[in-house]
Design a protein around this motif. Structure first.
Motif, PDB file in Angstrom:
ATOM      1  N   TYR A  35       0.987  -1.233  -0.008  1.00 30.17           N
ATOM      2  CA  TYR A  35      -0.116  -0.032  -0.112  1.00 30.17           C
ATOM      3  C   TYR A  35       1.065   1.230  -0.181  1.00 30.17           C
ATOM      4  CZ  TYR A  35      -4.237  -2.789   1.101  1.00 30.17           C
ATOM      5  OH  TYR A  35      -5.346  -3.605   1.166  1.00 30.17           O
ATOM      6  N   GLN A  37       0.833   5.177   1.123  1.00 27.77           N
ATOM      7  CA  GLN A  37       0.059   6.043   1.999  1.00 27.77           C
ATOM      8  C   GLN A  37       0.595   7.653   1.801  1.00 27.77           C
ATOM      9  OE1 GLN A  37       0.181   5.538   6.514  1.00 27.77           O
ATOM     10  NE2 GLN A  37      -2.036   5.827   6.635  1.00 27.77           N
ATOM     11  N   GLY A  40      -2.781  13.120   1.234  1.00 23.59           N
ATOM     12  CA  GLY A  40      -3.857  13.465   0.444  1.00 23.59           C
ATOM     13  C   GLY A  40      -4.593  12.460   0.098  1.00 23.59           C
ATOM     14  N   GLN A  41      -4.192  11.414   0.026  1.00 16.30           N
ATOM     15  CA  GLN A  41      -4.794  10.109  -0.720  1.00 16.30           C
ATOM     16  C   GLN A  41      -5.097   9.003   0.457  1.00 16.30           C
ATOM     17  OE1 GLN A  41      -5.985  10.249  -3.928  1.00 16.30           O
ATOM     18  NE2 GLN A  41      -5.676  12.193  -3.877  1.00 16.30           N
ATOM     19  N   GLY A  42      -4.649   9.086   1.499  1.00 14.53           N
ATOM     20  CA  GLY A  42      -4.653   7.927   2.492  1.00 14.53           C
ATOM     21  C   GLY A  42      -3.888   6.819   1.880  1.00 14.53           C
ATOM     22  N   LEU A  43      -4.421   5.739   2.399  1.00 13.32           N
ATOM     23  CA  LEU A  43      -3.968   4.241   2.017  1.00 13.32           C
ATOM     24  C   LEU A  43      -4.554   3.903   0.759  1.00 13.32           C
ATOM     25  CD1 LEU A  43      -3.974   2.407   5.509  1.00 13.32           C
ATOM     26  CD2 LEU A  43      -2.244   2.300   3.827  1.00 13.32           C
ATOM     27  N   PHE A  45      -4.156   0.871  -2.390  1.00 11.71           N
ATOM     28  CA  PHE A  45      -3.769  -0.442  -2.602  1.00 11.71           C
ATOM     29  C   PHE A  45      -2.718  -0.411  -3.989  1.00 11.71           C
ATOM     30  CE2 PHE A  45      -3.792  -4.972  -3.026  1.00 11.71           C
ATOM     31  CZ  PHE A  45      -4.054  -5.314  -4.244  1.00 11.71           C
ATOM     32  N   LEU A  88       4.805   6.913   2.409  1.00 11.68           N
ATOM     33  CA  LEU A  88       5.038   5.696   3.169  1.00 11.68           C
ATOM     34  C   LEU A  88       4.627   4.550   2.497  1.00 11.68           C
ATOM     35  CD1 LEU A  88       6.039   4.733   5.885  1.00 11.68           C
ATOM     36  CD2 LEU A  88       3.793   5.000   6.516  1.00 11.68           C
ATOM     37  N   LEU A  90       3.783   0.850   2.700  1.00  9.49           N
ATOM     38  CA  LEU A  90       3.434  -0.253   3.469  1.00  9.49           C
ATOM     39  C   LEU A  90       3.337  -1.605   3.031  1.00  9.49           C
ATOM     40  CD1 LEU A  90       0.883   2.094   5.621  1.00  9.49           C
ATOM     41  CD2 LEU A  90       2.791   1.095   6.679  1.00  9.49           C
TER      42      LEU A  90
ATOM     43  N   LYS B   2     -15.132   9.001  -3.362  1.00  6.40           N
ATOM     44  CA  LYS B   2     -14.574   7.704  -3.134  1.00  6.40           C
ATOM     45  C   LYS B   2     -15.513   6.707  -2.558  1.00  6.40           C
ATOM     46  CE  LYS B   2     -10.433  10.147  -1.401  1.00  6.40           C
ATOM     47  NZ  LYS B   2      -9.410  10.343  -0.247  1.00  6.40           N
ATOM     48  N   PRO B  44      -0.191   0.664  10.334  1.00  6.20           N
ATOM     49  CA  PRO B  44      -1.666   0.499  11.061  1.00  6.20           C
ATOM     50  C   PRO B  44      -1.729  -0.723  11.596  1.00  6.20           C
ATOM     51  CG  PRO B  44      -1.627   0.935   8.861  1.00  6.20           C
ATOM     52  CD  PRO B  44      -0.339   0.835   9.110  1.00  6.20           C
ATOM     53  N   LEU B  88      -8.265   4.577  11.258  1.00 11.76           N
ATOM     54  CA  LEU B  88      -8.556   4.271   9.850  1.00 11.76           C
ATOM     55  C   LEU B  88      -9.793   3.096   9.714  1.00 11.76           C
ATOM     56  CD1 LEU B  88      -5.196   3.676   8.888  1.00 11.76           C
ATOM     57  CD2 LEU B  88      -6.349   5.356   7.574  1.00 11.76           C
ATOM     58  N   GLN B 101      -8.520  -7.343  -0.986  1.00 14.96           N
ATOM     59  CA  GLN B 101      -8.033  -6.138  -1.103  1.00 14.96           C
ATOM     60  C   GLN B 101      -9.106  -5.278  -0.325  1.00 14.96           C
ATOM     61  OE1 GLN B 101      -8.158  -4.541  -5.013  1.00 14.96           O
ATOM     62  NE2 GLN B 101      -8.602  -2.528  -4.593  1.00 14.96           N
ATOM     63  N   LEU B 102      -8.550  -4.507   0.748  1.00 18.55           N
ATOM     64  CA  LEU B 102      -9.367  -3.563   1.491  1.00 18.55           C
ATOM     65  C   LEU B 102      -9.121  -2.228   1.091  1.00 18.55           C
ATOM     66  CD1 LEU B 102      -7.514  -4.390   5.029  1.00 18.55           C
ATOM     67  CD2 LEU B 102      -9.667  -5.211   4.079  1.00 18.55           C
ATOM     68  N   PHE B 104      -9.600   1.632   1.987  1.00 18.11           N
ATOM     69  CA  PHE B 104      -9.668   2.151   3.270  1.00 18.11           C
ATOM     70  C   PHE B 104     -10.019   3.594   3.634  1.00 18.11           C
ATOM     71  CE2 PHE B 104      -6.622   0.001   6.372  1.00 18.11           C
ATOM     72  CZ  PHE B 104      -6.107  -1.015   5.369  1.00 18.11           C
ATOM     73  N   GLY B 105     -10.583   4.149   4.572  1.00 17.33           N
ATOM     74  CA  GLY B 105     -11.009   5.579   4.748  1.00 17.33           C
ATOM     75  C   GLY B 105      -9.693   6.234   4.907  1.00 17.33           C
ATOM     76  N   SER B 106      -9.735   7.601   4.802  1.00 15.88           N
ATOM     77  CA  SER B 106      -8.572   8.647   4.783  1.00 15.88           C
ATOM     78  C   SER B 106      -8.193   8.788   6.008  1.00 15.88           C
ATOM     79  CB  SER B 106      -9.151   9.888   4.275  1.00 15.88           C
ATOM     80  OG  SER B 106      -9.929  10.430   4.879  1.00 15.88           O
ATOM     81  N   GLY B 107      -8.719   8.205   7.165  1.00 14.76           N
ATOM     82  CA  GLY B 107      -7.968   8.376   8.368  1.00 14.76           C
ATOM     83  C   GLY B 107      -8.587   9.405   9.326  1.00 14.76           C
TER      84      GLY B 107
END
Lengths: 114, 114
Positions: A35, A37, A40-43, A45, A88, A90, B2, B44, B88, B101-102, B104-107
């Motif tokens: 992933y 991270q 702006g876009q978060g996580l 895939f 980042l 991950l 999103k 996470p 998250l 495939q997860l 994710f929200g932006s957190g």
């Protein structure tokens, strides 16, 4: 039991260079996902590997690639780095047979592109 | 738009407060719902996992899922400074290929003040 291990933890590259990141999953986990991270876009895939085969791929350009070895360790490569690749990265592994999506994450590799 | 929307915060509360974190989603195929907690400079870690509508409690944490409204929540009771982290939400479906495939929200960045 050791967790997911990612190397290097931090690295700085310049535009146009390439980078290779490494991930060792939890012992016995055969699935490895990557992933990206960013604030702006978060996580987001990137891709998933299982038994050395890519099973899923996210919406990233072909500059992003990966592979998995017979011992389940995985590498991802980013070629022709752009400033926007600073993030980042991950890696996460999953238990065999798990369908829910529960992932075990490493601490990440923080890439800065100058 | 999103697939998963999460209020990014930041959210700041006094110690002992009840915290409510929320996510909405648009994909009705999502069947598994998770909350991950991410401390600064760490990967996470899974906090809560549910697969049905209703509430699930674990200590000071309660996860709530309302599939009819496509809305999930995480409640933290008696919040502690050690709860300060980014939370998250994550979801997956059981469809072949996407189960691994997860999304994710932006957190939401939470700070609990002593």
């Amino acid at each position: 039991k050791a967790g997911v291990t990612q190397t290097p933890r931090y690295l700085i590259k310049t535009r146009g260079q390439q980078v290779t990141l490494s991930c060792s999953p939890i012992s016995g986990h055969r699935s490895v996902s990557w992933y990206q991270q960013t604030p702006g876009q978060g996580l987001q895939f990137l891709f998933e590997y299982f038994s050395e085969t890519q099973r899923n791929k996210g919406n990233f350009p072909g500059r992003f690639s990966g592979r998995q070895f017979s011992n389940s360790r995985s590498e991802m490569n980013v070629s022709t780095l752009e400033l926007g690749d600073s993030a980042l990265y991950l890696c996460a592994s999953r238990r065999a047979g798990d369908l829910t999506g529960e992932l075990f994450f490493g601490e990440g590799s923080r890439l800065t592109v100058l | 738009q999103k697939e998963v929307e999460q209020d990014p915060g930041p959210l700041s509360v006094p110690e002992g407060a009840i915290v409510s974190l929320n996510c909405t989603y648009s994909n009705s195929a999502f069947q598994y719902f998770m909350w991950y907690r991410q401390y600064s400079r760490k990967g996470p870690e899974l906090l809560m996992y549910t697969y049905s509508s209703g509430n699930k409690e674990d200590g000071r944490f309660t996860a709530q899922v309302d599939k009819s409204s496509k809305y999930i929540s995480l409640f933290i009771r008696d919040s502690q400074p050690s709860d300060s982290a980014t939370y998250l939400c994550a979801m997956s479906s059981i469809s072949s290929g996407s189960a691994r495939q997860l999304t994710f929200g932006s957190g939401t960045q939470l700070t609990v003040l002593p």
